[in-house]
Enzyme design. Structure first.
Site, PDB file in Angstrom:
ATOM      1  N   CYS A 123       0.946  -1.069  -0.067  1.00 58.38           N
ATOM      2  CA  CYS A 123      -0.010  -0.098  -0.058  1.00 58.38           C
ATOM      3  C   CYS A 123       0.943   1.417  -0.083  1.00 58.38           C
ATOM      4  CB  CYS A 123      -1.089  -0.109   1.190  1.00 58.38           C
ATOM      5  SG  CYS A 123      -0.205  -0.063   2.793  1.00 58.38           S
TER       6      CYS A 123
ATOM      7  N   ARG B 118      -1.973  -0.791   5.462  1.00 57.93           N
ATOM      8  CA  ARG B 118      -3.173  -1.283   5.103  1.00 57.93           C
ATOM      9  C   ARG B 118      -2.998  -2.689   4.250  1.00 57.93           C
ATOM     10  NH1 ARG B 118      -4.864   4.025   1.504  1.00 57.93           N
ATOM     11  NH2 ARG B 118      -2.652   4.003   1.466  1.00 57.93           N
TER      12      ARG B 118
END
Lengths: 286, 149
Positions: free
Chosen positions: A239, A244
């Site tokens: 990410c 994430r």
């Protein structure tokens, strides 16, 4: 309903409510995006592990060494055989990130509290501002397990081999639009776009509205059905800074039983600054 | 008129006496003092223009100069660090002129030792807030210059 591939790693709020006082064998750990959120009120027995000020090396762009990690655990009353249950804000991004880091240091028994901090607060369960103190743990430093972590050279090799990549960021970040916004130069990367060929599967497709994970069937339909991934695939997820994507890493590895998923924690803040590496802009090419 | 320079020096002194952990606690005190966003801004039609997009959590800022600078803010409750920094800025610039606010040192976060306490990645969002407040003051300044000419 089919069970997750490793159902034991996911506990619900009720489980934590029932077991939270068993502090001699269980340690609840809060890990948030905001370093002060824990101090505003947390599960009474929980300690804090901060992804940035605790887990990252103060000088080098890397994680702390194994001795420092052992110290961090001992200070929080975590021993080699302690069950560590992570929860946090933002749908457990940072809880998954801390889980991934603990796995890298080969901590055996790690779990995630499904739904995270928000679910606990929504049910008006007890919170506390005071920081609990526990007897010092005994922790043996172990060499890091790098089979779950990808470095940039490995990403390049993976790319040349045609290996699968998943970009879990927003559409704007994936297409490269976001760096084109006027007057906002501080995204942390000098180039926008994605690693060529990376599938765009935003992290939140795995999450329900209440912050809990979707069922195994629903997740299989998304990752295997819609995107054509297979549990035997060699996959790298990334990410912006690797938080994430650790959620997607968790979903693929523990909920769906994929066997070889690595998190590229350098992620876009590294790739988007590297000289000479390939970048693709716009929508996915395939 | 406010003496921004000496306020900044006092702030530096206040933070630099503390270790990084205590600096975060002090930031939490600031967070507790941040007032709610006044009603007149809450449903503003141009609300999205007041968002600070670099922050991962929603942050909206308004800067008025009716009787010296007042910073109005709406910060998501799950972001106490951001609330704390916005509150610190609010107190720092209260009553100052646009010229002064536009001149807040860009390295303020370093000066008060918050980069050390928060880490580089988190500090980036706070830098963006500082940048935005300076820019809003700069716009006021040039608007005022235009109306005079």
């Amino acid at each position: 309903m089919a069970e997750y591939a490793h159902p034991e790693v996911l506990v619900d709020v009720e489980w934590v409510l029932e077991h939270r006082k068993e502090v001699d064998r269980i340690r609840i750990v809060e890990s948030d995006e905001d370093v002060l959120l824990y101090d505003m009120g947390h599960i009474p027995e929980a300690v804090k592990v901060d992804w940035q000020t605790d887990l990252q090396h103060p000088v080098i762009r890397d994680y702390i060494d194994k001795e420092a990690f052992a110290r961090l655990c001992e200070e929080r009353g975590i021993s080699d055989d302690t069950t560590v249950v992570f929860y946090g804000d933002k749908n457990n991004w940072w809880a998954c990130y801390a889980f991934w880091a603990f796995k890298m240091y080969r901590h055996a028994d790690c779990r995630i509290m499904n739904g995270g901090r928000q679910k606990w607060l929504n049910q008006n369960l007890p919170v506390e501002k005071a920081v609990p103190q526990y007897p010092r743990g005994r922790y043996r430093p172990r060499d890091r397990d790098l089979s779950i972590r990808a470095f940039r050279d490995q990403v390049l090799e993976h790319l040349e081999r045609g290996g699968k990549l998943i970009d879990v960021r927003t559409k704007g970040e994936y297409t490269g639009e976001l760096l084109h916004m006027p007057d906002y130069p501080q995204e942390g990367a000098l180039r926008g776009g994605h690693i060529p060929g990376a599938l765009h599967i935003p992290w939140q497709v795995a999450i329900r509205d209440d912050g809990t994970f979707k069922s195994r069937e629903e997740l299989e339909e998304i990752y295997i059905g819609q995107h054509g991934l297979s549990p035997d695939d060699d996959i790298i997820v990334y990410c912006r800074i690797g938080e994430r994507s650790s959620l997607t890493w968790f979903v693929l590895t523990y909920l769906l039983g994929f066997k070889r998923v690595r998190n590229y924690d350098g992620s876009w803040t590294e790739w988007g600054n590297l000289v000479g590496v390939p970048i693709e802009k716009g929508e996915a090419s395939s | 008129m406010c003496d921004l320079q000496s306020r900044i020096e006092e702030l530096e002194e206040e933070f630099q006496l503390l270790d990084p952990r205590e600096r975060l606690e002090l930031l939490l005190d600031y967070a507790a003092r941040l007032p709610e966003l006044p009603e007149e801004f809450r449903d503003a039609a141009d609300r999205e223009l007041h968002r600070v997009p670099e922050c991962q959590t929603p942050v909206f800022l308004w800067l008025t100069f009716d009787d010296g600078a007042v910073l109005h803010a709406e910060v998501a409750p799950e972001a106490p660090t951001v609330q704390g920094f916005v509150s610190l800025l609010r107190e720092l610039i209260a009553g100052c002129s646009p010229e002064q606010v536009a001149q807040i040192p860009q390295d303020l976060l370093h000066r008060v030792g918050l980069v050390e306490a928060l880490g580089m990645v988190r500090s980036r969002g706070l830098h963006a807030i500082l940048h935005r407040v300076r820019a809003m003051a700069g716009q006021q300044q040039s608007a005022a210059a235009k109306s005079q000419s």
